[in-house]
Design an enzyme around this catalytic site. Structure first.
Site, mmCIF file in Angstrom:
data_model
loop_
_atom_site.group_PDB
_atom_site.id
_atom_site.type_symbol
_atom_site.label_atom_id
_atom_site.label_comp_id
_atom_site.label_asym_id
_atom_site.label_seq_id
_atom_site.Cartn_x
_atom_site.Cartn_y
_atom_site.Cartn_z
ATOM 1 N N ARG A 17 -0.856 -9.109 0.260
ATOM 2 C CA ARG A 17 -1.196 -7.864 -0.313
ATOM 3 C C ARG A 17 -1.645 -6.546 0.751
ATOM 4 N NH1 ARG A 17 -4.499 -9.215 -5.998
ATOM 5 N NH2 ARG A 17 -3.806 -7.264 -6.628
ATOM 6 N N PRO A 18 -0.644 -6.122 1.317
ATOM 7 C CA PRO A 18 -0.879 -5.132 2.457
ATOM 8 C C PRO A 18 -1.442 -3.847 1.642
ATOM 9 C CG PRO A 18 1.315 -5.384 1.972
ATOM 10 C CD PRO A 18 0.761 -6.282 1.079
ATOM 11 N N ILE A 19 -2.136 -3.254 2.406
ATOM 12 C CA ILE A 19 -2.629 -1.757 1.990
ATOM 13 C C ILE A 19 -2.155 -0.502 2.676
ATOM 14 C CG2 ILE A 19 -4.656 -2.505 0.776
ATOM 15 C CD1 ILE A 19 -6.402 -1.576 3.240
ATOM 16 N N ASP A 20 -0.911 -0.948 3.424
ATOM 17 C CA ASP A 20 -0.376 0.259 4.488
ATOM 18 C C ASP A 20 -0.024 1.487 3.730
ATOM 19 O OD1 ASP A 20 1.560 -1.634 3.139
ATOM 20 O OD2 ASP A 20 3.081 -0.359 3.965
ATOM 21 N N GLN A 21 0.336 1.336 2.340
ATOM 22 C CA GLN A 21 0.651 2.683 1.631
ATOM 23 C C GLN A 21 -0.697 3.539 1.324
ATOM 24 O OE1 GLN A 21 4.059 3.606 1.315
ATOM 25 N NE2 GLN A 21 4.146 1.767 2.654
ATOM 26 N N ARG A 29 -13.602 -12.711 -14.624
ATOM 27 C CA ARG A 29 -13.167 -11.428 -13.813
ATOM 28 C C ARG A 29 -12.585 -10.407 -14.761
ATOM 29 N NH1 ARG A 29 -9.885 -11.749 -9.473
ATOM 30 N NH2 ARG A 29 -9.942 -9.574 -9.814
ATOM 31 N N CYS A 34 -7.477 -11.522 -6.319
ATOM 32 C CA CYS A 34 -6.633 -12.736 -6.505
ATOM 33 C C CYS A 34 -5.702 -12.965 -5.548
ATOM 34 C CB CYS A 34 -5.852 -12.486 -7.862
ATOM 35 S SG CYS A 34 -6.903 -12.554 -9.354
ATOM 36 N N ASP A 54 1.522 -9.010 -14.458
ATOM 37 C CA ASP A 54 0.287 -9.561 -14.912
ATOM 38 C C ASP A 54 0.583 -10.414 -16.020
ATOM 39 O OD1 ASP A 54 -1.315 -8.686 -12.907
ATOM 40 O OD2 ASP A 54 -2.297 -7.054 -14.017
ATOM 41 N N LYS A 94 -9.139 -3.018 -18.067
ATOM 42 C CA LYS A 94 -9.714 -3.626 -16.586
ATOM 43 C C LYS A 94 -9.365 -2.565 -15.564
ATOM 44 C CE LYS A 94 -9.330 -7.099 -13.238
ATOM 45 N NZ LYS A 94 -8.026 -6.523 -12.428
ATOM 46 N N ASN A 95 -7.894 -2.417 -15.493
ATOM 47 C CA ASN A 95 -7.344 -1.971 -14.231
ATOM 48 C C ASN A 95 -7.712 -0.371 -14.449
ATOM 49 O OD1 ASN A 95 -6.917 -4.332 -13.172
ATOM 50 N ND2 ASN A 95 -4.648 -4.159 -13.568
ATOM 51 N N ARG A 155 -10.413 -7.178 -5.622
ATOM 52 C CA ARG A 155 -9.547 -6.158 -5.035
ATOM 53 C C ARG A 155 -9.719 -4.910 -5.406
ATOM 54 N NH1 ARG A 155 -5.696 -6.628 -1.305
ATOM 55 N NH2 ARG A 155 -3.911 -5.102 -2.000
HETATM 56 C C1 UD1 Z 1 -2.572 -3.638 -9.409
HETATM 57 C C2 UD1 Z 1 -3.287 -4.291 -10.457
HETATM 58 C C3 UD1 Z 1 -2.865 -5.508 -10.645
HETATM 59 C C4 UD1 Z 1 -1.162 -5.412 -10.894
HETATM 60 C C5 UD1 Z 1 -0.449 -4.913 -9.889
HETATM 61 C C6 UD1 Z 1 0.876 -4.369 -10.071
HETATM 62 C C7 UD1 Z 1 -5.527 -3.217 -10.367
HETATM 63 C C8 UD1 Z 1 -6.981 -3.512 -9.813
HETATM 64 N N1 UD1 Z 1 -4.774 -4.379 -10.068
HETATM 65 O O1 UD1 Z 1 -2.675 -4.376 -8.161
HETATM 66 O O2 UD1 Z 1 -3.477 -6.281 -11.846
HETATM 67 O O3 UD1 Z 1 -0.845 -7.115 -10.921
HETATM 68 O O4 UD1 Z 1 -1.104 -3.337 -9.465
HETATM 69 O O5 UD1 Z 1 1.048 -3.839 -11.481
HETATM 70 O O6 UD1 Z 1 -5.052 -2.127 -10.885
HETATM 71 N N2 UD1 Z 1 2.192 -3.092 -1.649
HETATM 72 C C9 UD1 Z 1 2.304 -2.961 -0.192
HETATM 73 N N3 UD1 Z 1 1.828 -1.760 0.449
HETATM 74 C C10 UD1 Z 1 0.619 -1.131 -0.298
HETATM 75 C C11 UD1 Z 1 0.209 -1.519 -1.505
HETATM 76 C C12 UD1 Z 1 1.237 -2.368 -2.181
HETATM 77 O O7 UD1 Z 1 3.380 -3.186 0.230
HETATM 78 O O8 UD1 Z 1 -0.124 -0.269 0.760
HETATM 79 C C13 UD1 Z 1 3.049 -3.956 -2.249
HETATM 80 C C14 UD1 Z 1 2.350 -5.249 -2.838
HETATM 81 O O9 UD1 Z 1 2.164 -6.328 -1.862
HETATM 82 C C15 UD1 Z 1 3.040 -5.369 -4.071
HETATM 83 C C16 UD1 Z 1 3.497 -4.255 -4.577
HETATM 84 O O10 UD1 Z 1 3.207 -3.358 -3.345
HETATM 85 O O11 UD1 Z 1 4.240 -6.265 -3.857
HETATM 86 C C17 UD1 Z 1 2.680 -3.554 -5.850
HETATM 87 O O12 UD1 Z 1 1.375 -3.773 -5.517
HETATM 88 P P1 UD1 Z 1 0.380 -2.662 -6.154
HETATM 89 O O13 UD1 Z 1 0.845 -2.059 -7.296
HETATM 90 O O14 UD1 Z 1 -0.211 -2.055 -5.114
HETATM 91 O O15 UD1 Z 1 -0.768 -3.589 -6.692
HETATM 92 P P2 UD1 Z 1 -2.379 -3.557 -6.759
HETATM 93 O O16 UD1 Z 1 -2.869 -2.180 -6.525
HETATM 94 O O17 UD1 Z 1 -3.029 -4.231 -5.738
#
Ligand code: UD1
Length: 428
Positions: A122-126, A397, A117, A305, A22-23, A93
């Site tokens: 779940r920030p996207i700052d990075q 999903r 989920c 997961d 899936k991912n 997501r």
């Molecule tokens: C992806 C997977 C999800 C899995 C997760 C961790 C997909 C679609 N989903 O989610 O199934 O549980 O990886 O293996 O592939 N973070 C920040 N800033 C950012 C991005 C992330 O602080 O800009 C933090 C998140 O809050 C979290 C950590 O980094 O604490 C890891 O998140 P991330 O690896 O980005 O997870 P997803 O891509 O959302």
């Protein structure tokens, strides 16, 4: 609404083939937007997240046809829009991958914040840090992110947190940027390697995936490609844990066993027998499992997961186990429902303390996220009585036809329709 009716005290037995990851698939479909040609993607899982992504691609102007089971031909020549529809984006997501892909193709994207989920913040700052480093401006207007660049220029980006989504999104935006991009402290998940293999099949130059330094030499354009999605290690791990937790015996096929190392190690630690072949694992559950501590980490650590499924297994092991969730701070929403089924679990910050060895008993429970839902199925199979599990849409999903596939492993589980929630949760 639909529910799963799960008969308890059942052992999983037989063999099952694992589907495409899936991912990886949810990144590969948006990544296809980087070409104006045609791509053929094979081994796609039939899950609702893929259905939603196809709807978004079609809304943007792509022509998608299913050529065979799990195979799609996507013609991207007619894509003109860089604004994915909000109602679809909110449903998952992975719609965040349209940011990198559309920015790469059009140098512009207009998109609401992604859904998915609820695992806490779940920030996207990075992701944004990466786009900005490549020369894009990012503005939030009335809940819509507007990301634009006159041109994208390769950059050196050090991620503050190891993020799967940010790593892939930066790869997508950088594939056709001018010059070289370096991502340091990149995530190393096998799904990221698979996305890079797809990009490279289209003509991109991405090296270093699977390590924490990824280098992308931008190219002028990407072309046609064919790609076969890797097996889903999380689905494989779910079946493995379900087999161990129900003290059953099963062969999980068409997998890459190396991707499952952290799960194999943990299952052996609790006393499960695991035999590994070139593309399969055989799991034999033990009648007496012992406790173990689990700490989730980015790959190659124990995957977050599988934290909820593993928690169910540990309720069946003798002694006290501690699970520490290091990836998502709010990922314990399954605990209250498991307690309803008789699990003895205490939460303390990022840790769950599980007093194992108490029999689970059936109760009406509701999945609130995808992997928590999978955990409740395992709990239902291991418990006494019959469990009615609502919130099946979360499970759909990410797991293809979950009840049919579990039935093929010899257990009794049915999907039923209920008129309303009161039938399952009286007085709620
Ligand atoms: C992806 C997977 C999800 C899995 C997760 C961790 C997909 C679609 N989903 O989610 O199934 O549980 O990886 O293996 O592939 N973070 C920040 N800033 C950012 C991005 C992330 O602080 O800009 C933090 C998140 O809050 C979290 C950590 O980094 O604490 C890891 O998140 P991330 O690896 O980005 O997870 P997803 O891509 O959302």
């Amino acid at each position: 609404m639909e529910c799963l009716l799960i008969k308890g005290k059942q052992k999983i037995s037989g063999s099952i083939k694992v589907n495409g990851a899936k991912n990886a698939a949810v990144a590969i479909l948006p990544a296809a937007l980087l070409t104006e040609g045609i791509v053929l993607v094979e081994n796609l899982p039939r899950i609702t997240d893929i259905d939603r992504l196809v709807e978004i691609l079609q809304a943007l102007g792509a022509k998608v046809s299913v050529t065979d089971e799990g195979c799609m031909r996507i013609d991207l020549s007619g894509v003109k829009s860089f604004s994915p529809p909000a109602l679809l984006v909110n449903k998952l997501r992975a719609s965040y991958y349209f940011m990198g892909a559309l920015l790469g193709r059009f140098r512009e994207v207009s998109i609401p914040m992604p859904g998915g989920c609820n695992l806490g913040p779940r920030p996207i700052d990075q992701h944004i840090k990466g786009f900005t480093a490549l020369g894009a401006s990012v503005e939030l207007e009335h809940g819509i992110m507007k990301i634009k660049a006159k041109k994208l220029i390769g950059a050196h980006i050090y991620l503050d947190v190891v993020s799967v989504g940010a790593t892939v999104n930066i790869m997508l935006a950088a594939a056709c940027a001018e010059g070289k991009t370096v991502i340091e402290n990149a995530a190393k998940e096998p799904e990221i390697v698979d996305v890079a293999n797809f990009l490279n099949a289209m003509g991109a130059q991405v090296v270093g995936t699977g390590t924490d330094v990824i280098k992308i030499q931008g190219v002028r354009e990407l072309g046609n490609a064919e790609h076969n999605v890797i097996p889903d290690r999380i689905e494989a791990g779910t079946f493995m844990i379900a087999t161990a937790a129900t003290k059953g015996e099963a062969v999980i096929q068409e997998i890459i066993p190396k991707h499952l190392d952290p799960i194999i190690a943990k299952l052996k630690e609790v006393g499960t027998e695991v035999e590994t072949g070139p593309d399969w694992v055989k799991v034999k559950g033990s009648e007496r499992m012992s406790s173990a501590d689990v700490k989730t980490f980015p790959y190659p650590g124990f995957p977050t997961d599988l934290q909820a499924p593993m928690m169910v297994l540990l309720t069946q092991a003798t002694g006290t186990s501690i699970i520490t969730e290091n990836v998502f701070e709010g990922r314990f929403r399954h605990v209250d429902e498991l307690k309803k089924m008789g699990a003895k679990i205490k939460l303390s910050g990022r840790s769950a303390i599980i007093e194992g060895g108490h029999e689970l008993s059936s109760a009406p429970v509701k999945a609130m996220d995808l992997r928590g839902g999978a955990a409740f199925i395992i709990a239902g199979l291991a418990s006494s009585g019959e469990t009615c599990l609502a919130g099946v849409e979360h499970i759909d999903r990410g797991y293809e036809r979950v009840e049919e596939r579990l039935k093929s492993l010899g257990v009794k589980i049915e999907r039923i329709s209920m008129e309303d929630e009161d039938e399952i949760f009286p007085g709620k």
